[in-house]
Design a protein around this motif. Structure first.
Motif, PDB file in Angstrom:
ATOM      1  N   GLY A   1     -14.241   6.959   3.330  1.00 13.63           N
ATOM      2  CA  GLY A   1     -13.241   6.326   2.547  1.00 13.63           C
ATOM      3  C   GLY A   1     -12.148   5.674   3.668  1.00 13.63           C
ATOM      4  O   GLY A   1     -11.235   6.649   3.569  1.00 13.63           O
TER       5      GLY A   1
ATOM      6  N   VAL B   1     -11.242   3.531   5.535  1.00  6.14           N
ATOM      7  CA  VAL B   1     -10.049   2.641   5.010  1.00  6.14           C
ATOM      8  C   VAL B   1      -8.382   2.941   4.356  1.00  6.14           C
ATOM      9  O   VAL B   1      -7.717   2.936   4.430  1.00  6.14           O
ATOM     10  CB  VAL B   1     -10.915   1.475   5.432  1.00  6.14           C
ATOM     11  CG1 VAL B   1      -9.369   1.093   4.825  1.00  6.14           C
ATOM     12  CG2 VAL B   1     -11.124   0.657   6.252  1.00  6.14           C
ATOM     13  N   ALA B   2      -8.998   3.052   3.416  1.00  7.69           N
ATOM     14  CA  ALA B   2      -8.315   4.385   2.411  1.00  7.69           C
ATOM     15  C   ALA B   2      -7.358   5.148   3.154  1.00  7.69           C
ATOM     16  O   ALA B   2      -6.263   5.142   2.680  1.00  7.69           O
ATOM     17  CB  ALA B   2      -9.461   4.149   1.310  1.00  7.69           C
TER      18      ALA B   2
ATOM     19  N   ASP C   1      -4.857   3.895   5.020  1.00  6.24           N
ATOM     20  CA  ASP C   1      -4.354   2.995   4.779  1.00  6.24           C
ATOM     21  C   ASP C   1      -3.036   4.010   4.059  1.00  6.24           C
ATOM     22  O   ASP C   1      -2.376   3.496   4.011  1.00  6.24           O
ATOM     23  CB  ASP C   1      -4.710   2.462   3.916  1.00  6.24           C
ATOM     24  CG  ASP C   1      -3.677   0.843   3.302  1.00  6.24           C
ATOM     25  OD1 ASP C   1      -3.696   0.066   3.792  1.00  6.24           O
ATOM     26  OD2 ASP C   1      -3.401   1.678   2.001  1.00  6.24           O
ATOM     27  N   ARG C   2      -3.263   5.024   3.772  1.00  2.00           N
ATOM     28  CA  ARG C   2      -1.894   6.041   3.240  1.00  2.00           C
ATOM     29  C   ARG C   2      -1.499   6.585   4.725  1.00  2.00           C
ATOM     30  O   ARG C   2      -0.080   6.910   4.593  1.00  2.00           O
ATOM     31  CB  ARG C   2      -2.980   6.848   2.821  1.00  2.00           C
ATOM     32  CG  ARG C   2      -3.164   6.808   0.929  1.00  2.00           C
ATOM     33  CD  ARG C   2      -3.337   8.253   0.374  1.00  2.00           C
ATOM     34  NE  ARG C   2      -4.887   8.572   0.750  1.00  2.00           N
ATOM     35  CZ  ARG C   2      -5.912   8.286   0.543  1.00  2.00           C
ATOM     36  NH1 ARG C   2      -6.555   7.207  -0.091  1.00  2.00           N
ATOM     37  NH2 ARG C   2      -6.875   8.819   0.856  1.00  2.00           N
TER      38      ARG C   2
ATOM     39  N   ASP D   1      -0.696  -2.813   5.388  1.00  4.44           N
ATOM     40  CA  ASP D   1      -2.310  -3.210   5.085  1.00  4.44           C
ATOM     41  C   ASP D   1      -3.445  -3.345   5.177  1.00  4.44           C
ATOM     42  O   ASP D   1      -3.787  -3.958   5.462  1.00  4.44           O
ATOM     43  CB  ASP D   1      -1.303  -3.818   3.946  1.00  4.44           C
ATOM     44  CG  ASP D   1      -2.584  -3.809   2.423  1.00  4.44           C
ATOM     45  OD1 ASP D   1      -3.249  -3.019   2.287  1.00  4.44           O
ATOM     46  OD2 ASP D   1      -2.451  -4.747   1.233  1.00  4.44           O
TER      47      ASP D   1
ATOM     48  N   GLN E   1      -6.111  -2.538   3.503  1.00  2.00           N
ATOM     49  CA  GLN E   1      -6.645  -2.762   2.546  1.00  2.00           C
ATOM     50  C   GLN E   1      -6.297  -4.226   2.239  1.00  2.00           C
ATOM     51  O   GLN E   1      -8.220  -4.916   2.063  1.00  2.00           O
ATOM     52  CB  GLN E   1      -6.424  -2.316   1.419  1.00  2.00           C
ATOM     53  CG  GLN E   1      -6.049  -0.670   1.307  1.00  2.00           C
ATOM     54  CD  GLN E   1      -7.407   0.613   0.721  1.00  2.00           C
ATOM     55  OE1 GLN E   1      -8.222  -0.428   0.544  1.00  2.00           O
ATOM     56  NE2 GLN E   1      -6.789   0.997  -0.196  1.00  2.00           N
ATOM     57  N   ALA E   2      -6.347  -4.638   3.317  1.00  2.00           N
ATOM     58  CA  ALA E   2      -6.258  -6.324   2.494  1.00  2.00           C
ATOM     59  C   ALA E   2      -7.125  -7.093   3.705  1.00  2.00           C
ATOM     60  O   ALA E   2      -6.408  -8.334   3.274  1.00  2.00           O
ATOM     61  CB  ALA E   2      -4.413  -6.468   2.805  1.00  2.00           C
TER      62      ALA E   2
ATOM     63  N   GLU F   1      -9.420  -7.963   6.848  1.00  2.00           N
ATOM     64  CA  GLU F   1     -10.779  -8.003   6.310  1.00  2.00           C
ATOM     65  C   GLU F   1     -11.993  -6.958   7.736  1.00  2.00           C
ATOM     66  O   GLU F   1     -10.611  -6.488   8.279  1.00  2.00           O
ATOM     67  CB  GLU F   1     -11.963  -9.685   7.066  1.00  2.00           C
ATOM     68  CG  GLU F   1     -11.060 -10.245   5.427  1.00  2.00           C
ATOM     69  CD  GLU F   1     -11.127 -11.640   6.053  1.00  2.00           C
ATOM     70  OE1 GLU F   1     -11.837 -12.402   6.756  1.00  2.00           O
ATOM     71  OE2 GLU F   1     -10.308 -12.621   5.398  1.00  2.00           O
ATOM     72  N   ASP F   2     -12.966  -7.001   7.689  1.00  2.00           N
ATOM     73  CA  ASP F   2     -13.316  -6.232   8.632  1.00  2.00           C
ATOM     74  C   ASP F   2     -13.729  -7.421   9.862  1.00  2.00           C
ATOM     75  O   ASP F   2     -14.054  -8.438   9.081  1.00  2.00           O
ATOM     76  CB  ASP F   2     -15.502  -6.147   7.732  1.00  2.00           C
ATOM     77  CG  ASP F   2     -15.275  -5.318   7.135  1.00  2.00           C
ATOM     78  OD1 ASP F   2     -14.064  -4.385   6.858  1.00  2.00           O
ATOM     79  OD2 ASP F   2     -16.388  -4.763   6.387  1.00  2.00           O
TER      80      ASP F   2
ATOM     81  N   ARG G   1      -9.732  -3.222  11.789  1.00  2.00           N
ATOM     82  CA  ARG G   1     -10.877  -2.184  10.474  1.00  2.00           C
ATOM     83  C   ARG G   1     -11.915  -2.608  11.135  1.00  2.00           C
ATOM     84  O   ARG G   1     -12.769  -4.214  10.839  1.00  2.00           O
ATOM     85  CB  ARG G   1     -10.362  -2.847   9.055  1.00  2.00           C
ATOM     86  CG  ARG G   1     -10.872  -2.875   7.807  1.00  2.00           C
ATOM     87  CD  ARG G   1     -11.312  -3.004   7.003  1.00  2.00           C
ATOM     88  NE  ARG G   1     -11.694  -3.894   5.290  1.00  2.00           N
ATOM     89  CZ  ARG G   1     -11.699  -3.400   4.948  1.00  2.00           C
ATOM     90  NH1 ARG G   1     -10.466  -3.514   4.019  1.00  2.00           N
ATOM     91  NH2 ARG G   1     -12.589  -3.512   3.606  1.00  2.00           N
TER      92      ARG G   1
ATOM     93  N   ALA H   1     -15.859  -0.765   6.602  1.00  2.00           N
ATOM     94  CA  ALA H   1     -15.284   1.029   5.582  1.00  2.00           C
ATOM     95  C   ALA H   1     -14.877   2.128   6.040  1.00  2.00           C
ATOM     96  O   ALA H   1     -14.208   2.201   5.027  1.00  2.00           O
ATOM     97  CB  ALA H   1     -15.682   0.276   3.857  1.00  2.00           C
TER      98      ALA H   1
END
Lengths: 130, 362
Positions: free
Chosen positions: B63, B65-66, B69-70, B75, B77-78, B80-81, B104, B107
């Protein structure tokens, strides 16, 4: 590092030279301009201003910093180097020549004897480096 | 505390570097010919910076990336790798813990570049707030070189099989450079085209030497020109323009703060500030005279009362005039508005201008 033998020096890295006409020419040392880097602006007092020994009389600015200038002895400002207004980089190129800052009519020319000679100034710079 | 040195310290000393303390590191400020010459080299051609003082934090886990992101205002999540995202990292009150470049890579794999002076603080913050992934401080493992300027692709291309023309801005990929494994990132802190290379610290010298061998006219560039180059672009310097007492909205980093893209630490405070009205803005200004307004000098009103503060100032090497950044009250921040700054015993007048000060590549 250039430290001419015929000048007197302050702990703040200024030099002073007693001229034949009794005035004192003041500038910053080669070491000082080297530490400052590219000088871009100089602020000097008006002709006629009376300076106390050690009084701040102006600033010299480089890209990276600003540094105060202090009078090496008491006296009246009789000339400032107007050339520096348009060409402050002259201080980097010729700190002991065309890059001079101002000329003083000293209250007591003997006061220069209290400043450092070249050997003492060289030792001062070396001590500061450690 | 003794100062840290990068793996390239001896090369800098041999090249005539003057060193300064920065963020606990002993770094080259310039290499003897002054800041102007180095600045011009990057704007007109190309230059190489050792920025190994920058910190690196690696985050792995399904997890990753998620989880990151928090924490960040932008952002992820938006993205790309293979994409790099500039972002503020905020406190719950909306202040800025640090500004980061977040890669990023996949993932389950995120790589963060942070400011040298904030490395320990950032790592502790991320470790304490991260859920669902693991953070590792990699600051000692990586050296970082920045090759910046319009000729950067021509200098770097012969040293790598990677097709640099296919690597877009804010994109990064792993590739060998001069035989050394590197993360090659098309990013920088100058506004010019160029690359940032993350390489193993113990092999940084080989990459540094190969770049100079590839272009005998290549110049090493110190932190002095790094500061004037970034300031001409209105890129923020942490600890000077932004810190935990300033918010991204005040600092003009709203473009990197995605309030509508899900929750992150500090989002509630920033939404509240936006609703209540942002009280002050970081503006770009130039002065009419020659005196330079420096960090901490007060911005004053017509009566001479302080209403704001200069955060960065220099003489623009490109434009030859004093420029800077300052916080001013909202309402006095429009492009074209007059600005008055107390410089020692005088008030210098100037004007708020539209950033950047300089159009790169021009």
């Amino acid at each position: 590092m250039s430290i001419p033998n015929d000048l007197r020096y302050t702990p703040d890295h200024e030099w002073a030279r007693l001229e034949d006409d009794g005035t004192v020419t003041v500038g910053i040392t080669h070491h000082a301009q080297d530490a400052l880097g590219d000088v871009v602006y100089v602020e000097l007092p008006e002709v006629g201003a009376a300076l106390e020994a050690g009084a701040q009389f102006g600033v010299v600015e480089s890209v990276k910093t600003v540094s105060d200038l202090f009078a090496p002895c008491a006296g009246e400002v009789v000339a400032v180097n107007a050339h520096l207004e348009d060409a402050p980089e002259t201080i980097n190129a010729e700190p002991y020549g065309a890059g001079w800052l101002l000329k003083l009519k000293p209250d007591d020319a003997g006061a220069l004897a209290a400043l450092m000679d070249a050997d003492a100034y060289r030792a001062h710079c070396e001590a500061e480096a450690h | 505390m003794s100062l840290r040195r990068t793996p390239l310290y001896d090369r800098h000393a041999a090249a005539g570097a003057r060193f300064v303390e920065f963020g606990g590191w002993e770094m080259p400020v310039h290499y003897g010919d002054g800041i102007q010459a180095e600045h011009d080299a990057v704007r007109q051609r190309v230059g190489l910076f050792d920025v190994s003082h920058m910190g690196e934090i690696e985050i792995r886990g399904s997890g990753a990336v998620a989880a990151v992101d928090r924490l960040i205002a932008n952002d992820l999540q938006a993205a790309e790798d293979g994409q790099a995202v500039y972002t503020p990292l905020c406190t719950p009150a909306g202040g800025i813990v640090d500004d980061l470049l977040v890669y990023r890579l996949a993932a389950d794999h995120v790589f963060i570049c942070c400011n040298a002076s904030n490395r320990e603080k950032d790592f502790a913050w991320i470790r304490d707030h991260l859920e669902g992934a693991t953070a590792v401080d990699r600051g000692e493992d990586f050296a970082m070189l920045a090759l910046q300027g319009r000729h950067a692709p021509a200098v770097l291309q012969p040293l790598t099989d990677l097709d640099l023309s296919a690597l877009g801005r804010f994109r990064a990929v792993h590739a060998a450079v001069a035989g050394v494994p590197a993360l090659v990132s098309r990013t920088g802190y100058t506004g010019e085209d160029g690359f940032e290379l993350y390489v193993p610290a113990d092999r940084a010298g080989a990459v540094w030497d190969a770049l100079f061998a590839a272009d005998p006219a290549l110049r090493p560039i110190g932190l002095g020109a790094r500061d004037t180059l970034r300031l001409e672009m209105k890129m923020c310097l942490y600890g000077q323009d932004i810190d935990e007492t300033t918010t991204p909205l005040e600092a003009g980093l709203g473009w990197a703060t995605k309030l509508a893209a899900g929750d992150f630490i500090g989002r509630d405070a920033l939404l509240a500030q936006k609703a209540a009205g942002i009280p002050r803005r970081l503006v770009a200004f130039r002065l009419d005279g020659k005196a330079i307004a420096r960090h901490g000098y007060p911005v004053v009103d017509a009566e001479g009362q302080p209403i704001g503060q200069v955060t960065s100032g220099t003489r623009s090497p490109t434009l030859g005039v004093p420029i800077g950044l300052a916080y001013v009250p909202t309402g006095q921040h429009a492009v074209g508005a007059p600005i008055r700054i107390q410089v020692r015993n005088r008030v210098e007048s100037g004007v708020v201008v539209k950033p950047p000060f300089v159009r790169p590549g021009a």
